[in-house]
Design an enzyme around this catalytic site. Sequence first.
Site, mmCIF file in Angstrom:
data_model
loop_
_atom_site.group_PDB
_atom_site.id
_atom_site.type_symbol
_atom_site.label_atom_id
_atom_site.label_comp_id
_atom_site.label_asym_id
_atom_site.label_seq_id
_atom_site.Cartn_x
_atom_site.Cartn_y
_atom_site.Cartn_z
ATOM 1 N N ARG A 210 0.846 -1.205 0.000
ATOM 2 C CA ARG A 210 0.000 0.000 0.000
ATOM 3 C C ARG A 210 0.875 1.247 0.000
ATOM 4 N NH1 ARG A 210 -3.695 -3.413 3.266
ATOM 5 N NH2 ARG A 210 -2.450 -2.970 5.111
ATOM 6 N N PHE A 226 -11.338 -4.813 -5.653
ATOM 7 C CA PHE A 226 -11.368 -5.606 -4.419
ATOM 8 C C PHE A 226 -10.799 -4.748 -3.284
ATOM 9 C CE2 PHE A 226 -10.427 -8.348 -8.091
ATOM 10 C CZ PHE A 226 -11.502 -9.223 -8.087
ATOM 11 N N ASP A 248 -15.822 -3.012 -4.633
ATOM 12 C CA ASP A 248 -15.907 -4.221 -3.811
ATOM 13 C C ASP A 248 -17.366 -4.671 -3.828
ATOM 14 O OD1 ASP A 248 -13.762 -5.422 -1.525
ATOM 15 O OD2 ASP A 248 -15.843 -6.033 -1.251
ATOM 16 N N SER A 249 -17.582 -5.972 -3.628
ATOM 17 C CA SER A 249 -18.960 -6.470 -3.633
ATOM 18 C C SER A 249 -19.512 -6.629 -2.220
ATOM 19 C CB SER A 249 -19.023 -7.811 -4.371
ATOM 20 O OG SER A 249 -18.147 -8.737 -3.774
ATOM 21 N N ASP A 299 -6.424 -6.811 -6.232
ATOM 22 C CA ASP A 299 -6.055 -7.596 -5.040
ATOM 23 C C ASP A 299 -7.218 -8.510 -4.649
ATOM 24 O OD1 ASP A 299 -4.715 -8.555 -2.800
ATOM 25 O OD2 ASP A 299 -5.299 -6.859 -1.533
ATOM 26 N N CYS A 339 -3.283 -14.224 -3.692
ATOM 27 C CA CYS A 339 -2.973 -14.723 -2.334
ATOM 28 C C CYS A 339 -3.356 -16.194 -2.234
ATOM 29 C CB CYS A 339 -3.688 -13.895 -1.274
ATOM 30 S SG CYS A 339 -5.467 -13.921 -1.408
HETATM 31 N N1 SAH Z 1 -6.866 -4.852 -0.927
HETATM 32 C C1 SAH Z 1 -7.523 -5.026 0.354
HETATM 33 C C2 SAH Z 1 -7.847 -6.465 0.658
HETATM 34 C C3 SAH Z 1 -8.709 -7.170 -0.383
HETATM 35 S S1 SAH Z 1 -9.509 -8.588 0.200
HETATM 36 C C4 SAH Z 1 -6.679 -4.375 1.442
HETATM 37 O O1 SAH Z 1 -5.520 -3.984 1.174
HETATM 38 O O2 SAH Z 1 -7.157 -4.253 2.564
HETATM 39 C C5 SAH Z 1 -10.557 -9.046 -1.086
HETATM 40 C C6 SAH Z 1 -11.846 -8.248 -1.196
HETATM 41 O O3 SAH Z 1 -12.493 -8.694 -2.387
HETATM 42 C C7 SAH Z 1 -12.865 -8.423 -0.081
HETATM 43 O O4 SAH Z 1 -13.179 -7.159 0.455
HETATM 44 C C8 SAH Z 1 -14.121 -9.016 -0.769
HETATM 45 O O5 SAH Z 1 -15.331 -8.450 -0.283
HETATM 46 C C9 SAH Z 1 -13.917 -8.613 -2.198
HETATM 47 N N2 SAH Z 1 -14.514 -9.456 -3.247
HETATM 48 C C10 SAH Z 1 -14.499 -10.796 -3.350
HETATM 49 N N3 SAH Z 1 -15.033 -11.197 -4.521
HETATM 50 C C11 SAH Z 1 -15.412 -10.067 -5.198
HETATM 51 C C12 SAH Z 1 -15.993 -9.816 -6.466
HETATM 52 N N4 SAH Z 1 -16.287 -10.810 -7.311
HETATM 53 N N5 SAH Z 1 -16.210 -8.536 -6.829
HETATM 54 C C13 SAH Z 1 -15.888 -7.515 -5.987
HETATM 55 N N6 SAH Z 1 -15.324 -7.701 -4.789
HETATM 56 C C14 SAH Z 1 -15.074 -8.954 -4.381
#
Ligand code: SAH
Length: 394
Positions: A210, A226, A248-249, A299, A339
């Site tokens: 980040r 995400f 995000d979803s 991510d 991940c």
């Molecule tokens: N980058 C973030 C962590 C991401 S975790 C950080 O640094 O804190 C992954 C995220 O993806 C979660 O918040 C989850 O809600 C979201 N997610 C999972 N599948 C998804 C999709 N198909 N579309 C949008 N968001 C999604």
Amino acid sequence: MTELILKPGKERSVMRRHPWIFEGAVAHLKGRARTGDTVDVLADNGRPLGRAAFSPHSQIRARMWSFDAEETIDHAFFKRRVAASVAARAALPELSGQQGLRLVHGESDGLPGVIADRYGDTAVLQLNSAGAEKWRDALVTALVQATGCARVFERSDSDVRGLEGLEAKTGALHGGEPGDIVIEEYGVRLEVDIRGGHKTGFYLDQRENRLLARQLAAGRSVLNCFCYTGGFSLQALAGGATSVLSIDSSGPALEGARRNLALNPQLSAKRAEWRDADVFEELRALKKAGARFDFIILDPPKFAPSAAHADRAARAYKDINLLGFRLLNPGGLLMSYSCSGGIGVELFQKIVAGAAADAGADARILRRLAAAPDHPVALAFPEGEYLKGLLCAI
Ligand code: SAH
């Protein structure tokens, strides 16, 4: 003490200090052991190999506490291991003074199944194995002694507990109920929901990445896919991004992201937009609408928890990376992560390369990225290397 005798040849992995003993490696148990009990591990020829926690319900039948067959596994053992783990963090310049920090990273810190994260003066403990479960009290005492944390809260509700035959368990373990928690990460304030958030509340593993995103963001339009509670988004704003669109979803994650933005009045809120959508669909919609970005961050969650899911996961990674490359302006940057334990570094690079080729993008790798150093990878435990990323430029 009860003895766990390995099949002939199965001592080799233990002698290389790999901490897991699979069901199929065990010849027999001499004596009785209940779940989580400490057993002596012996080679077929009787050679003592160390001590392990017995886990009768798991395919990983035992996890090594110590490769020293003489070492006693008691409160003092956990005190030593936790203190060493905490001290290793204090020695690294980028980790000392961090308010959000992983203190114990399981197998790679010599404590299989034990995760401990620090958020200010609250430690969050996650116990993922029968052995870890057995030593909860010793771990709490050791954590408080090593860190001076006022509170310890338990978040033992990960999926893997089921495989160990353990039920989910959450709640205060020491110092009473924690109040609202806010940490500062490189000048950005972030609320951490230790009760309901992902993992122990926050993705500490991406902290240094980040910061890199912040250093790259100046003058760029950013798309953060995400976004969870907006960690990358807020750092991008702090770094001078001209706009940040975050997707995000999860409704609760986006609410957290909005609250986090409000916690940082120094950031330009009018440059931020949050979108509740499925990334796969939204990237297509953005493409169709002719949108373009200078810096895209991908991510996603774990698409492949194990190698068995690798094929389907590979298609999902390819899909978002292909769309990512297509949405970049000339000279743009793509920061892309996986991940998934089931997708190795080389395979991930292949997938991203395939996506670039299909997008007709002339892309190169500027940096290879990984988890922050408070998430070390024991050389004897390559399975611990789950987070990998590429910073690509076109
Ligand atoms: N980058 C973030 C962590 C991401 S975790 C950080 O640094 O804190 C992954 C995220 O993806 C979660 O918040 C989850 O809600 C979201 N997610 C999972 N599948 C998804 C999709 N198909 N579309 C949008 N968001 C999604």
